[in-house]
Design a protein around this motif. Sequence first.
Motif, PDB file in Angstrom:
ATOM      1  N   MET A  95      42.880 -10.383  12.011  1.00 58.47           N
ATOM      2  CA  MET A  95      43.491 -11.262  13.005  1.00 58.47           C
ATOM      3  C   MET A  95      44.701 -11.990  12.438  1.00 58.47           C
ATOM      4  O   MET A  95      45.458 -12.596  13.179  1.00 58.47           O
ATOM      5  N   GLY A  96      44.869 -11.937  11.153  1.00 61.04           N
ATOM      6  CA  GLY A  96      45.971 -12.655  10.529  1.00 61.04           C
ATOM      7  C   GLY A  96      45.662 -14.138  10.414  1.00 61.04           C
ATOM      8  O   GLY A  96      44.626 -14.627  10.864  1.00 61.04           O
ATOM      9  N   LEU A  97      46.578 -14.853   9.806  1.00 60.35           N
ATOM     10  CA  LEU A  97      46.391 -16.286   9.624  1.00 60.35           C
ATOM     11  C   LEU A  97      46.710 -17.025  10.913  1.00 60.35           C
ATOM     12  O   LEU A  97      47.610 -16.631  11.653  1.00 60.35           O
ATOM     13  N   PRO A  98      46.009 -18.132  11.157  1.00 60.30           N
ATOM     14  CA  PRO A  98      46.314 -18.941  12.334  1.00 60.30           C
ATOM     15  C   PRO A  98      47.632 -19.684  12.142  1.00 60.30           C
ATOM     16  O   PRO A  98      48.165 -19.763  11.035  1.00 60.30           O
ATOM     17  N   SER A 100      42.397 -14.623  -2.523  1.00 58.30           N
ATOM     18  CA  SER A 100      41.668 -15.168  -1.378  1.00 58.30           C
ATOM     19  C   SER A 100      42.158 -14.636  -0.041  1.00 58.30           C
ATOM     20  O   SER A 100      41.361 -14.435   0.880  1.00 58.30           O
ATOM     21  N   LEU A 101      43.456 -14.428   0.093  1.00 58.69           N
ATOM     22  CA  LEU A 101      44.011 -14.031   1.387  1.00 58.69           C
ATOM     23  C   LEU A 101      44.367 -12.552   1.468  1.00 58.69           C
ATOM     24  O   LEU A 101      44.497 -12.016   2.568  1.00 58.69           O
ATOM     25  N   LEU A 106      54.828 -18.772  -0.805  1.00 56.63           N
ATOM     26  CA  LEU A 106      54.184 -18.522   0.480  1.00 56.63           C
ATOM     27  C   LEU A 106      54.944 -17.485   1.308  1.00 56.63           C
ATOM     28  O   LEU A 106      54.333 -16.689   2.033  1.00 56.63           O
ATOM     29  N   GLN A 107      56.256 -17.501   1.220  1.00 50.01           N
ATOM     30  CA  GLN A 107      57.037 -16.495   1.942  1.00 50.01           C
ATOM     31  C   GLN A 107      56.873 -15.113   1.303  1.00 50.01           C
ATOM     32  O   GLN A 107      56.704 -14.111   2.006  1.00 50.01           O
ATOM     33  N   VAL A 144      52.340 -15.584   3.636  1.00 46.58           N
ATOM     34  CA  VAL A 144      51.541 -16.646   4.259  1.00 46.58           C
ATOM     35  C   VAL A 144      52.340 -17.336   5.359  1.00 46.58           C
ATOM     36  O   VAL A 144      51.801 -17.723   6.395  1.00 46.58           O
ATOM     37  N   ILE A 145      53.647 -17.515   5.136  1.00 44.55           N
ATOM     38  CA  ILE A 145      54.541 -18.066   6.155  1.00 44.55           C
ATOM     39  C   ILE A 145      55.753 -17.149   6.271  1.00 44.55           C
ATOM     40  O   ILE A 145      56.073 -16.405   5.328  1.00 44.55           O
TER      41      ILE A 145
END
Length: 275
Positions: A10-13, A56-57, A228-229, A233-234
């Motif tokens: 579902m991917g990250l919220p 973790s991700l 994060l990029q 993650v973002i």
Amino acid sequence: MPAQQVPHTMGLPDFKQMVLYTGNVMRTRLINRTKAHQKMSNTELIDAIDDTIKTSLQGQDAPSFRYFSDESLLEVPDLRHNSIISIDDRDEVEVTAKLFSTNGTLYPTDVDNSILLLQRLLGVSSIDSFVLSSSSPITANKTWKSLENYYTQGVINKLGVSDLSEQELISVLDNPEFEVKPSMNQVNYSCCDIPASMIKLAKQYGVDLVYTLDSKDILTKQELTQILQTTGVINTKKSMSPRWVLKYDVFVKNRSVVADKGYIITGDIEISPSS
């Protein structure tokens, strides 16, 4: 409300805040890297954040992130290692913590949150030593007063500051509003370079001068955003500004060795005006 587990598919919220736990860096591949490479830098922290995200991700196991919709908060724990200290072992270890300001200002709520998260992570009610590190360490009196409250309640046993100049240290020690004075000042001098006047001042007020290799600039917005990029993650239209970083160590007293060492990082999403 309870945390919601979100499957990888579902991917990250769409989150606005993040709390990331690096886990015990003493038990990851990071410990094999040369210590010289990490001296007087934030390399260990940068590597630990990157390692945690990839494990973790992006790992193959069940997702190890939680999302709190009421706060739009993404929590990324490292579940590879259990950091809980058993009640039977508590007297055998020493827990130390150092709270870094990443934007120049620390608020009482930052102190509250950092202590609460560390207590939950380690399963402890008290912290043996707590150091405050900020470019404007105690200009906001309420922040230090918050630490004083934890000291008087027995949650913190020893309070300290980091990288204060002589004048800054005097201003803290002579501040009549502070009932609890710092009993240590972490310094980046080598043992032979500490000014004689600083040594005299420390002896006069009973302040321990403790050598540290910690970087003063522990984590920048640019560094955290890039990680994060790069890891997805973002997206590139967003950035993340770190709010504070808490470094913690768990020492085994009778052996003087570090059993657990890690970081807790908090940050806030910022969106580019052009997006």
